[in-house]
Design an enzyme around this catalytic site. Structure first.
Site, short mmCIF file in Angstrom:
data_model
loop_
_atom_site.label_atom_id
_atom_site.label_comp_id
_atom_site.label_asym_id
_atom_site.label_seq_id
_atom_site.Cartn_x
_atom_site.Cartn_y
_atom_site.Cartn_z
N ASP A 55 1.82 7.18 0.62
CA ASP A 55 2.68 6.53 1.61
C ASP A 55 4.15 6.94 1.45
OD1 ASP A 55 2.50 5.23 -0.90
OD2 ASP A 55 3.50 3.46 -0.09
N GLU A 56 4.88 6.80 2.51
CA GLU A 56 6.35 6.82 2.51
C GLU A 56 6.95 8.03 1.79
OE1 GLU A 56 7.38 2.16 3.01
OE2 GLU A 56 6.92 2.76 0.96
#
Ligand code: ACM
Length: 689
Positions: free
Chosen positions: A322-323
């Site tokens: 993620d991210e």
């Protein structure tokens, strides 16, 4: 008033004003959570006495022996009974057992296991059968939840239960990266998970702020990346075994390629930009990212994953994903050249390249890759399981593309949202347009306990009891959705969780006692009962947080979705709605507001006397305003008088002011009273009695 509210209110009023007659409740009134697939009440009761024994027939397993022993322990703990012969678990020659457990085989710790069980309780005893010992472990929790008492002592109501989960994956994520969560706390949360039939601990072990697991292959990971706060390999093995005894899988997460600063403190050469790196102390999304273009990275991860695979037998392995904003990739000319050479058009393509390399490593270890990364390319093995956290549409998209999915979106318990909201978050709502094949690819979901704002003392109260409602959403049939009923059972289960050592209730008092120092604490408790931590994503606004900041303030003691504030709001709704309950709502609201008003002088004495409390002084002042306005409003309702519009305007302005957060907490009853005052402006107000 919405139907839900009517039911909630009548449940609340029943609890407050009516002393329930003792006796056998209807099946719908049992305190089972999650609600089983089928429950039928039979005639009679099975009485529990000191002669109670348990016998294990059928397949034998350590899991069953330990599971049955734990249940006996909790039964004696609850009842104070001195059981005469608790050790006859395996004694086949023992005469009729009080409880006979028959499992067909030992269950495996893997997705899609049979967890069903059949339970029959008659006045003669308890019999449970299940395909697997894991099914028995699930059913034993049902037995415990059925324990009841009457004027003759303890008993189990005679019932026939057939039960199995709706979704095979019912997880809890614990983020030990942002704040370290010691092993004993993980263990008690595993007990709580088992109590509500959850079956996957998703253990988020590495973050920008901490590398939380010992590596013998690369010791600088935990030595330099954790401030000394990490799990030893022995602790990990102990927890994995502890979970296994409870039929709970443990899936590790090593978040890559972003959220990875702590890896680079000891091994800066893994990153996409030169070091040195230090452990991140703030919350957010940071630049340090693995370099997916160098072979040494994959050699490192091959060795590291192989080492970790000896600790985590689960077939699933979470890579995070993620991210990653790719800033370090953008700034690195060698990475840019690699992308051009390999036809990787953008950072998504590069991350896909990375993921596919990881998948090959994991595949050799027999692991199925799980990730947050929803941009799955067509080439990625369809075994990949996608955990969806950015909206449920992404999940539908993924299952249509043939990927199995898990729903985390809507189960973010770190955000401080109402239990009711999480409870309604059905991964497959009744109006779903997915095909049966697509529906079958939705494995379940996970409550996610991200740990920016929780530590050892507060994590239980952020997880429980709300996660029990999520557990029910994932285990019980979609028709089980009555919110009033859920809250009634949740209150019972919440207290039962305390027997497992959970601190979600008791730490509230302890923390407030500590905050009050030597000053009076009762008034402080009633005050904090009606406030709530701010919505988490708004908390960074007052000041940028750092990982070593205290987690001991009022906002940390305050509970998400606090029952007293929820009840207050229901009573206000009941009052506004009029009808037969109005009088009782009026009475109860008056008592509550008068109590809070009378508390004010001593509350202020406590707040003034303890500097750590000064930050909530504006909320206490707001509470004083609220009680005055609330009592004025109730007086008008009683007299059936309509207030002047100027009165309403001034009160609404004051209530708006009382809603402003302070100390990152907010006064919930200011919102309820705003509803009340606004309702008085309507032409049909005050409601007629
Ligand atoms: C996430 O919340 N970043 C998975």
């Amino acid at each position: 008033m919405r139907n839900n509210t009517v039911k909630l209110l009548s449940t609340l009023l029943t609890l407050m004003f009516v002393h329930l007659a003792a006796g056998q409740p209807p099946a719908s009134q049992l305190n089972l959570m999650p609600v089983p697939e089928k429950v039928e009440l039979l005639a009679g009761k099975y009485r529990l006495d000191a002669g109670f024994t348990v016998r294990i027939a059928g397949a034998q397993s350590g899991r069953l022996v330990k599971g049955a022993s734990r249940i006996l322990d909790r039964l004696t703990g609850r009842t104070g009974l001195f059981l005469a012969n608790p050790t006859s678990l395996l004694d086949a020659s023992a005469p009729a057992a009080g409880m006979l457990l028959t499992a067909g085989r030992q269950g495996e710790l893997a997705p899609l296991q049979d967890e069903s069980y059949d339970l029959v309780i008659t006045p003669d005893g308890i019999k449970m059968t299940a395909e697997t010992d894991i099914g028995i472990i699930r059913g034993l929790e049902t037995v415990l939840q059925l324990l009841d008492a009457d004027e003759n002592g303890y008993f189990f109501p005679a019932v026939r239960v057939h039960d199995k989960p709706r979704f095979p994956w019912r997880g809890l994520l614990i983020d030990a990266g942002r704040h370290f969560i010691p092993a004993d706390i993980i263990r008690r949360n595993l007990d709580a998970m088992a109590a509500v039939k959850m079956n996957v601990l998703h253990w988020h072990l590495t973050e920008d702020q901490g590398f939380r697991i010992e590596s013998k292959a690369f010791p600088k990971l935990h030595q330099l990346g954790s401030d000394g706060l990490y799990y030893t390999q022995a602790e990990i093995a102990g927890i994995v075994a502890y979970a296994g005894d409870r039929g709970i899988r443990v899936m590790p997460e090593f978040d890559l390629p972003g959220h990875a600063t702590s890896w680079f403190v000891g091994y800066p050469e893994l990153a996409s930009a030169p070091g040195p790196y230090t452990i991140e102390r703030k919350w957010g999304i940071f630049d340090p990212t693995f370099d997916p273009t160098r072979e040494e990275i994959y050699q490192f991860l091959t060795t590291f994953f192989a080492e970790m695979a000896t600790l985590f037998p689960d077939p699933c392995w979470h890579i995070g994903g993620d991210e990653n904003k790719g800033h370090q990739w953008d700034a690195n000319p060698e990475i840019q050249a690699f992308m051009r050479k390999n036809g990787l058009a953008d950072n998504h393509a590069l991350q896909n390249h990375f993921n596919m390399r990881l998948e090959k490593i994991l595949d050799k270890l027999g692991k199925t890759m799980v990730g947050w990364y929803t941009d799955a390319p067509p080439e990625l093995n369809k075994k990949y399981i996608i955990e969806v956290w950015k909206g449920r549409e992404a999940m539908y998209d993924m299952v249509r593309r043939g990927y199995r999915s898990l729903l985390a979106y809507g189960f973010y318990i770190d955000l401080i949202q109402p239990t009711e909201y999480h409870y309604a978050n059905d991964p497959i709502p009744v109006d779903s347009v997915l095909t049966e094949r697509e529906k079958a690819m939705i494995l379940g979901g996970e409550a996610t306990m991200w740990a920016e704002f929780v530590g050892p003392e507060t994590i239980d109260s952020r997880i429980w009891p709300r996660t029990a409602a999520i557990a029910e959403r994932l285990w019980s049939q979609s028709e089980v959705k009555d919110v009033a009923e859920m809250f009634r059972r949740l209150a019972v289960v919440s207290v039962q969780l305390e027997e497992l050592g959970l601190t979600h209730i008791k730490n509230f008092d302890m923390m407030l006692r500590r905050l009050a120092e030597r000053h009076p604490v009762d008034e402080l408790k009633r005050f904090v009962d009606v406030i709530e931590p701010m919505y988490t994503y708004s908390r960074d606004r007052p000041h940028v947080f750092k990982s070593h900041y205290p987690l001991t303030r009022v906002v940390d003691a305050a509970l998400p979705d606090p029952p007293a504030a929820r009840e207050f709001d229901l009573l206000v709704e009941g009052l506004i709605a009029g009808g037969k309950e109005q009088e009782e709502c009026l009475k109860s609201l008056t008592i509550r507001l008068e109590t809070l008003q009378a508390d004010y002088p001593r509350l202020m004495e406590t707040i003034n006397g303890s500097p750590v409390l000064w930050e909530v002084r504006p909320l206490a002042e707001g509470l004083a305003v609220c009680t005055t306005i609330g009592l004025e409003a109730l007086e008008l309702v009683k007299k059936q008088q309509k207030p002047a519009s100027a009165w309403i305007e001034i009160r609404l302005a004051l209530l708006k002011k009382a809603q402003v957060p302070s100390g990152e907490a907010e006064l919930l009853i200011a919102h309820s009273l705003e509803k009340l005052v606004k309702s008085m402006a309507r032409p049909d107000s005050p409601p007629r009695k």
